[in-house]
Design a protein around this motif. Structure first.
Motif, PDB file in Angstrom:
ATOM      1  N   ILE A 217       0.826  -1.216   0.000  1.00  0.00           N
ATOM      2  CA  ILE A 217       0.000   0.000   0.000  1.00  0.00           C
ATOM      3  C   ILE A 217       0.862   1.269   0.000  1.00  0.00           C
ATOM      4  CG2 ILE A 217      -0.324   0.328   2.503  1.00  0.00           C
ATOM      5  CD1 ILE A 217      -3.379   0.613   1.735  1.00  0.00           C
ATOM      6  N   THR A 218       2.086   1.140   0.515  1.00  0.00           N
ATOM      7  CA  THR A 218       2.956   2.339   0.538  1.00  0.00           C
ATOM      8  C   THR A 218       3.404   2.740  -0.855  1.00  0.00           C
ATOM      9  OG1 THR A 218       4.776   0.831   0.996  1.00  0.00           O
ATOM     10  CG2 THR A 218       3.845   2.010   2.865  1.00  0.00           C
ATOM     11  N   ALA A 219       3.267   1.801  -1.832  1.00  0.00           N
ATOM     12  CA  ALA A 219       3.665   2.130  -3.208  1.00  0.00           C
ATOM     13  C   ALA A 219       2.522   2.789  -3.980  1.00  0.00           C
ATOM     14  CB  ALA A 219       4.112   0.854  -3.929  1.00  0.00           C
ATOM     15  N   THR A 220       1.447   3.168  -3.263  1.00  0.00           N
ATOM     16  CA  THR A 220       0.279   3.757  -3.928  1.00  0.00           C
ATOM     17  C   THR A 220       0.678   4.901  -4.866  1.00  0.00           C
ATOM     18  OG1 THR A 220      -1.191   3.174  -2.128  1.00  0.00           O
ATOM     19  CG2 THR A 220      -1.878   5.013  -3.520  1.00  0.00           C
ATOM     20  N   ASN A 221       0.085   4.881  -6.080  1.00  0.00           N
ATOM     21  CA  ASN A 221       0.308   5.952  -7.048  1.00  0.00           C
ATOM     22  C   ASN A 221      -0.766   7.016  -6.816  1.00  0.00           C
ATOM     23  OD1 ASN A 221      -0.327   7.431  -9.503  1.00  0.00           O
ATOM     24  ND2 ASN A 221       1.267   6.181 -10.466  1.00  0.00           N
ATOM     25  N   LEU A 222      -0.330   8.201  -6.400  1.00  0.00           N
ATOM     26  CA  LEU A 222      -1.302   9.202  -5.965  1.00  0.00           C
ATOM     27  C   LEU A 222      -2.204   9.662  -7.099  1.00  0.00           C
ATOM     28  CD1 LEU A 222       0.597  11.313  -3.313  1.00  0.00           C
ATOM     29  CD2 LEU A 222      -1.215   9.646  -3.003  1.00  0.00           C
ATOM     30  N   SER A 223      -1.640   9.781  -8.317  1.00  0.00           N
ATOM     31  CA  SER A 223      -2.462  10.212  -9.448  1.00  0.00           C
ATOM     32  C   SER A 223      -3.566   9.193  -9.706  1.00  0.00           C
ATOM     33  CB  SER A 223      -1.603  10.341 -10.701  1.00  0.00           C
ATOM     34  OG  SER A 223      -0.509  11.168 -10.431  1.00  0.00           O
ATOM     35  N   THR A 224      -3.195   7.900  -9.674  1.00  0.00           N
ATOM     36  CA  THR A 224      -4.199   6.859  -9.869  1.00  0.00           C
ATOM     37  C   THR A 224      -5.247   6.922  -8.767  1.00  0.00           C
ATOM     38  OG1 THR A 224      -2.465   5.480 -10.813  1.00  0.00           O
ATOM     39  CG2 THR A 224      -4.512   4.388 -10.213  1.00  0.00           C
ATOM     40  N   LEU A 225      -4.775   7.093  -7.533  1.00  0.00           N
ATOM     41  CA  LEU A 225      -5.703   7.152  -6.409  1.00  0.00           C
ATOM     42  C   LEU A 225      -6.676   8.319  -6.568  1.00  0.00           C
ATOM     43  CD1 LEU A 225      -6.671   6.056  -3.714  1.00  0.00           C
ATOM     44  CD2 LEU A 225      -4.908   7.399  -2.575  1.00  0.00           C
ATOM     45  N   CYS A 226      -6.167   9.469  -7.097  1.00  0.00           N
ATOM     46  CA  CYS A 226      -7.054  10.618  -7.316  1.00  0.00           C
ATOM     47  C   CYS A 226      -8.169  10.249  -8.294  1.00  0.00           C
ATOM     48  CB  CYS A 226      -6.276  11.807  -7.875  1.00  0.00           C
ATOM     49  SG  CYS A 226      -5.308  12.651  -6.624  1.00  0.00           S
ATOM     50  N   VAL A 227      -7.773   9.633  -9.424  1.00  0.00           N
ATOM     51  CA  VAL A 227      -8.765   9.253 -10.428  1.00  0.00           C
ATOM     52  C   VAL A 227      -9.742   8.240  -9.841  1.00  0.00           C
ATOM     53  CG1 VAL A 227      -9.102   8.098 -12.642  1.00  0.00           C
ATOM     54  CG2 VAL A 227      -7.184   9.670 -12.346  1.00  0.00           C
ATOM     55  N   GLY A 228      -9.188   7.172  -9.229  1.00  0.00           N
ATOM     56  CA  GLY A 228     -10.027   6.114  -8.687  1.00  0.00           C
ATOM     57  C   GLY A 228     -10.909   6.631  -7.567  1.00  0.00           C
ATOM     58  N   GLY A 229     -10.332   7.445  -6.695  1.00  0.00           N
ATOM     59  CA  GLY A 229     -11.094   7.981  -5.568  1.00  0.00           C
ATOM     60  C   GLY A 229     -12.229   8.868  -6.042  1.00  0.00           C
ATOM     61  N   PHE A 230     -11.913   9.708  -7.059  1.00  0.00           N
ATOM     62  CA  PHE A 230     -12.971  10.564  -7.606  1.00  0.00           C
ATOM     63  C   PHE A 230     -14.094   9.705  -8.183  1.00  0.00           C
ATOM     64  CE2 PHE A 230     -14.691  11.905 -11.713  1.00  0.00           C
ATOM     65  CZ  PHE A 230     -15.539  12.927 -11.274  1.00  0.00           C
ATOM     66  N   ALA A 231     -13.711   8.693  -8.991  1.00  0.00           N
ATOM     67  CA  ALA A 231     -14.720   7.852  -9.640  1.00  0.00           C
ATOM     68  C   ALA A 231     -15.562   7.118  -8.595  1.00  0.00           C
ATOM     69  CB  ALA A 231     -14.041   6.850 -10.585  1.00  0.00           C
ATOM     70  N   LEU A 232     -14.891   6.568  -7.580  1.00  0.00           N
ATOM     71  CA  LEU A 232     -15.616   5.864  -6.513  1.00  0.00           C
ATOM     72  C   LEU A 232     -16.601   6.784  -5.823  1.00  0.00           C
ATOM     73  CD1 LEU A 232     -13.297   3.589  -4.333  1.00  0.00           C
ATOM     74  CD2 LEU A 232     -15.328   2.948  -5.613  1.00  0.00           C
ATOM     75  N   ALA A 233     -16.101   7.955  -5.413  1.00  0.00           N
ATOM     76  CA  ALA A 233     -16.944   8.896  -4.666  1.00  0.00           C
ATOM     77  C   ALA A 233     -18.115   9.338  -5.532  1.00  0.00           C
ATOM     78  CB  ALA A 233     -16.109  10.100  -4.225  1.00  0.00           C
ATOM     79  N   PHE A 234     -17.826   9.661  -6.801  1.00  0.00           N
ATOM     80  CA  PHE A 234     -18.894  10.120  -7.685  1.00  0.00           C
ATOM     81  C   PHE A 234     -19.941   9.035  -7.892  1.00  0.00           C
ATOM     82  CE2 PHE A 234     -20.603  10.168 -12.032  1.00  0.00           C
ATOM     83  CZ  PHE A 234     -21.358  11.335 -11.945  1.00  0.00           C
ATOM     84  N   LEU A 235     -19.477   7.791  -8.118  1.00  0.00           N
ATOM     85  CA  LEU A 235     -20.426   6.719  -8.426  1.00  0.00           C
ATOM     86  C   LEU A 235     -21.263   6.342  -7.207  1.00  0.00           C
ATOM     87  CD1 LEU A 235     -18.238   4.497 -10.772  1.00  0.00           C
ATOM     88  CD2 LEU A 235     -20.203   5.915 -11.396  1.00  0.00           C
ATOM     89  N   PHE A 236     -20.616   6.330  -6.036  1.00  0.00           N
ATOM     90  CA  PHE A 236     -21.411   6.032  -4.838  1.00  0.00           C
ATOM     91  C   PHE A 236     -22.455   7.124  -4.627  1.00  0.00           C
ATOM     92  CE2 PHE A 236     -18.245   2.876  -3.140  1.00  0.00           C
ATOM     93  CZ  PHE A 236     -19.163   1.871  -2.921  1.00  0.00           C
ATOM     94  N   TRP A 237     -22.049   8.376  -4.863  1.00  0.00           N
ATOM     95  CA  TRP A 237     -23.016   9.476  -4.711  1.00  0.00           C
ATOM     96  C   TRP A 237     -24.109   9.365  -5.772  1.00  0.00           C
ATOM     97  CZ3 TRP A 237     -23.933  13.250  -8.457  1.00  0.00           C
ATOM     98  CH2 TRP A 237     -24.895  14.203  -8.078  1.00  0.00           C
TER      99      TRP A 237
END
Lengths: 577, 577
Positions: A176-196
């Motif tokens: 988990i420490t190797a997380t790619n922040l740009s990917t996390l931004c995209v994925g996090g946005f998509a997750l948050a948007f879709l759940f909403w």
């Protein structure tokens, strides 16, 4: 019903097809197409296959099911759980990501299609009855957890592997420490948007002036919106330079028809998985099909469903797609969007075909994280732990079956999980029926009704003992029943007449017949008579084929009341207890 | 019963042991010893082991069972079918005739002993219930055929091998021209004499002045006579020079106690076979034990039997013997010769011990053909094709189970045979219960009794439909029942009340509860009410744990008569049909 109408249920609705139905079907098709484009790409990714195979699996298979399937509103295509099972099965046989992976996936679709066709033609649909509701619920919940875990790596932009859910979680945590922040931004946005979007989009659209129905339909475009926004972002911000994983070039155009490769070895290796996928896919599909049909007073034909789904899988294989079945949420959307007939699916297939022709060039920049988010949001609603609680409260053996299924699926994989679940439910059923409830019964005063002496105030006489065995007599319980009868005899030394009240005995198999013969003999040696009462027609028919009734020391009475009335003459009644 | 008496049933009879019982036991022991000497040598040969291992398996195991077993008259020791299974299992793992063969046989005895002990302590004796009578009968018949075929080569003095009964027969026929005439003379004489002795010896002895009982006892010495005569003949005629196979030197003396080797790999390879031998051995033993106990009004304890037989097999392993169990014919002889307690077995063990010490030097010239003849004569009475005919006449599914067992045992071997037989009986049971008989019932005029409208002249009303489902409701049949209820509803559009008469419903599992909930909902939508009648106590207890009874549109009636009486007020009765 003519033979043609039975083989091709589509001829039924096509003959009286109206323009009103066409309008309904067109709207439903538009809604489902918009939903299916991202789903088909995502579920192909989940299956470990190139995204375009998901699109291919959403064209011809829909047409094949529309012709052969018996449900009017089922939406066939790639679904999450079958894709997970595909990834597991194919990954065991060939290297993930290789060219052989594609051909093995196609072979798997063909095999499961052929198996479904065979099961349908041989009327083997009943095989699916071996999957109890708790096992199915547990399997879906555990598979959904595995799917969510398997997609988290795409959201985080890391790699993670594991043979089971626990190893996968451990590897996710380790990396988990190797997380790619740009990917996390995209994925996090998509997750948050879709759940909403699942709850929030529809009211917003209504507030913007749309009718409730239209708002609800348009809200299904949430995943497509997420795809558009993140693809544009990836293109403009050149996210591939920041190591964000993208879908990459997707070949444009319609699938070319081809025959899958014939490699006998691979067929053998995939056969077991294909059978499981057939059964699980069928159960998932038929359960939603039944529910939707019942709502409109329609019926679906279990064996015809197997033929429809089998045809869909064969169609998927010959057009280069992944294994398919009827999807739960997509079928509900299709139904609620107004689909009247399978014309909606044919129109959806045309929609996906247009997408394959026109849209694929624009999907190269689509981040995998967006597809992973779409999968997670779609699947998370299937994680239903309440069924475990319900099983716990209602019946311990159902609980053991569901707990076994979930535990083994998470710990040892989907294939072993569903097999162990089925074996556990059968074993528990045999165990329960091997120790049947046996009640001594007496007459409820003033009626002709007989009930358990331990639960009701009833009349009995010491010289007549009536036993009600609450189970069919068959090999698994005969020795238990035999021991119990002898124990009751030992407790009632004065007994002259033993009546077996057979209301709950639906079958006496040969093992049980032999035990009854020896019980009859033993009771005769003790100086008592064995009688039967309320023997059911089919059981009596079977007994008449043997000499048991000739050897029986007592008689067979139509009703328990008659038996007591006739046998009681010699013996006075007393109240019990 | 004290804990000691439960663990060591021998303490029960030892405490009140009389000299009269000792005299009876001594006579029985003499008869059984004479019978067991050739049997133990022969069954060791059948198991592929040196003959002396059969003697070793007839000393300590008998004492162990005498202490721990619950049957007073069971005769434990080598038996034909377990020996055949031993040969099959060990032959798959090591080379027949090698030194490893001996140690693997001992390991197999140990493993099955430990498994029986565990099953007994964990009270898993019910596992044996999975073997239906037809499967056991078919298995014994097919095994006996294989045993006869496997021994014919010793009678003919040829070699013959084969993986299954058909291949073995083919190889026998292919090699039959190589028959050794001297061997055939010995074997043919022994066979003819033993077949005659079974019926002919006892009347001859009676004619010679013995009492019927003594003649019958002495007649059991037939095999010993054959052994003596053919051994003497082989010695005097130097039959070894004529290529007649002889038993050869047998080490004299009692077995030395030793620990079996611990080879984890071999344990794993033998574990499956050990489990099957445990279960088959247990079933064979307990069936004869039960029959004999019932004749004297005694009881045997299934789990204690497992402990007794487990102890016997462990004792066999540590004294260098082959796997053992309670033998059918020997136990009957023991019983009929007057054995009162297990002291008879202890005395038999002493007899066999003396034989091992004193007689072994004389057995070197014993022809193998004599042992083969003894096996063939003993086993041929177990070939019972009448059970197949009986199954055919009584029930097609019992017939399929027995035919499967016989066919697979003959064609693919004993292990697969018994496994497929069990799987077939379970599958057939599930298949039958998955399509339960569902009857529409009406009241028998002038009674409170309700029967099938299609079989009896009964009263019904068009607005009340009563369904009697002749099976517990569980996962394998819920979809069938659901479809059937909806079909009956469709045929009865006027219906206002649907009553499920639950006399034959012994369980409603969670899958079925969910279906009942949706049926209740569906019936409500049709404007009718769903009622239940005659629900059994345990089923009602389970339903009360849920909110089903709150949601139920109708009521739950104690009796069907009450239900009709209350619901009929609004609707007039008409005769049916």
């Amino acid at each position: 019903m003519s033979r043609l109408a039975r083989l091709l249920p589509a001829t039924g609705w096509l003959r009286q097809y109206t323009s009103a139905e066409f309008n309904s079907d067109l709207i439903a098709a538009a809604v489902v197409t918009v939903m299916l484009i991202p789903q088909s790409l995502a579920y192909a990714m989940l299956a470990g296959a190139p995204p375009v195979m998901g699109l291919y699996a959403s064209i011809l298979p829909l047409v094949a099911y529309a012709l052969f399937g018996s449900s009017r509103t089922l939406s066939v295509g790639p679904v999450a759980i079958v894709s997970l099972m595909t990834a597991t099965a194919v990954g065991q046989v060939v290297e993930p990501g290789s060219a052989e992976y594609i051909s093995a996936t196609i072979t798997l679709a063909l095999l499961s299609g052929v198996m479904m066709l065979l099961m349908g033609l041989l009327r083997f649909g009943m095989l699916a009855n071996l999957l109890s509701h708790p096992v199915v619920a547990g399997f879906i919940t555990a598979s959904s957890i595995i799917i969510v875990l398997s997609q988290l790596k795409h959201i985080l932009g890391i790699s993670a592997q594991g043979e089971n859910a626990f190893a996968l979680t451990a590897d996710l945590l380790a990396n988990i420490t190797a997380t790619n922040l740009s990917t996390l931004c995209v994925g996090g946005f998509a997750l948050a948007f879709l759940f909403w979007a699942r709850k929030g989009l529809s009211p917003l659209l209504e507030a913007a002036g749309l009718s409730t129905a239209n708002a609800s339909r348009l809200a299904k475009a949430g995943p497509v919106l997420a795809v558009i926004v993140t693809t544009l972002a990836a293109w403009m911000l050149e996210l591939d330079q920041r190591a964000v994983a993208l879908v990459g070039a997707i070949p444009a155009g319609l699938p070319s028809l081809s025959l899958p490769t014939f490699e006998v070895n691979q067929w053998r290796e995939l056969a077991g998985a294909a059978l499981l996928i057939s059964i699980i896919g069928y159960v998932e599909s038929v359960s939603v099909g039944k529910t939707l049909a019942a709502k409109r007073g329609q019926r679906i034909d279990a064996n015809q469903e197997l033929i429809g789904l089998g045809a869909a899988n064969v169609a998927s294989a010959v057009s280069g797609g992944i294994p398919v079945t009827g999807g739960f949420s997509r079928s509900v959307v299709n139904f609620e969007a107004g689909a009247a007939t399978q014309m909606a699916s044919i129109l959806t297939a045309i929609g996906i075909g247009l997408a394959a022709l026109l849209l694929t060039p624009y999907l190269a920049y689509l981040p995998k994280a967006t597809l992973a988010a779409a999968i997670i949001v779609a699947i998370s609603s299937l994680i239903d732990l309440s069924s475990i609680k319900r099983a716990w409260l209602y019946s311990k053996s159902d609980f053991i079956a569901v707990a076994t299924t979930i535990g083994i699926t998470l710990g040892l994989g989907v294939e072993l999980g569903v097999i162990c679940g089925v074996v556990a439910s059968i074993a528990l059923h045999l165990h329960k029926t091997s120790q049947p409830h046996i009640a001594v019964v007496g007459e409820v005063p003033g009626t002709e009704h007989f009930r358990n002496v331990e639960r009701h105030r009833v009349i009995t006489t010491p010289r007549i003992v009536t036993l009600r065995i609450d189970e069919s007599l068959y090999f698994a319980n005969v020795s238990f029943v035999e021991d119990k009868i002898y124990a009751i005899l030992a407790e009632n030394p004065e007994v002259e007449h033993i009546i077996l009240m057979c209301t709950a005995i639906n079958e006496i198999d040969l093992s049980a017949l032999e035990v009854l013969e020896s019980v009859n003999e033993r009771i005769r040696e003790l100086g008592a008579d064995l009688h039967l009462s309320e023997v059911k027609g089919p059981v009596m028919d079977a007994l008449k084929k043997t000499d048991f009734l000739d050897k029986l020391t007592g008689k067979v009475y139509l009703s328990q009341h008659q038996a007591i009335a006739e046998l009681e003459i010699a013996t006075p009644s007393v109240y019990f207890p």
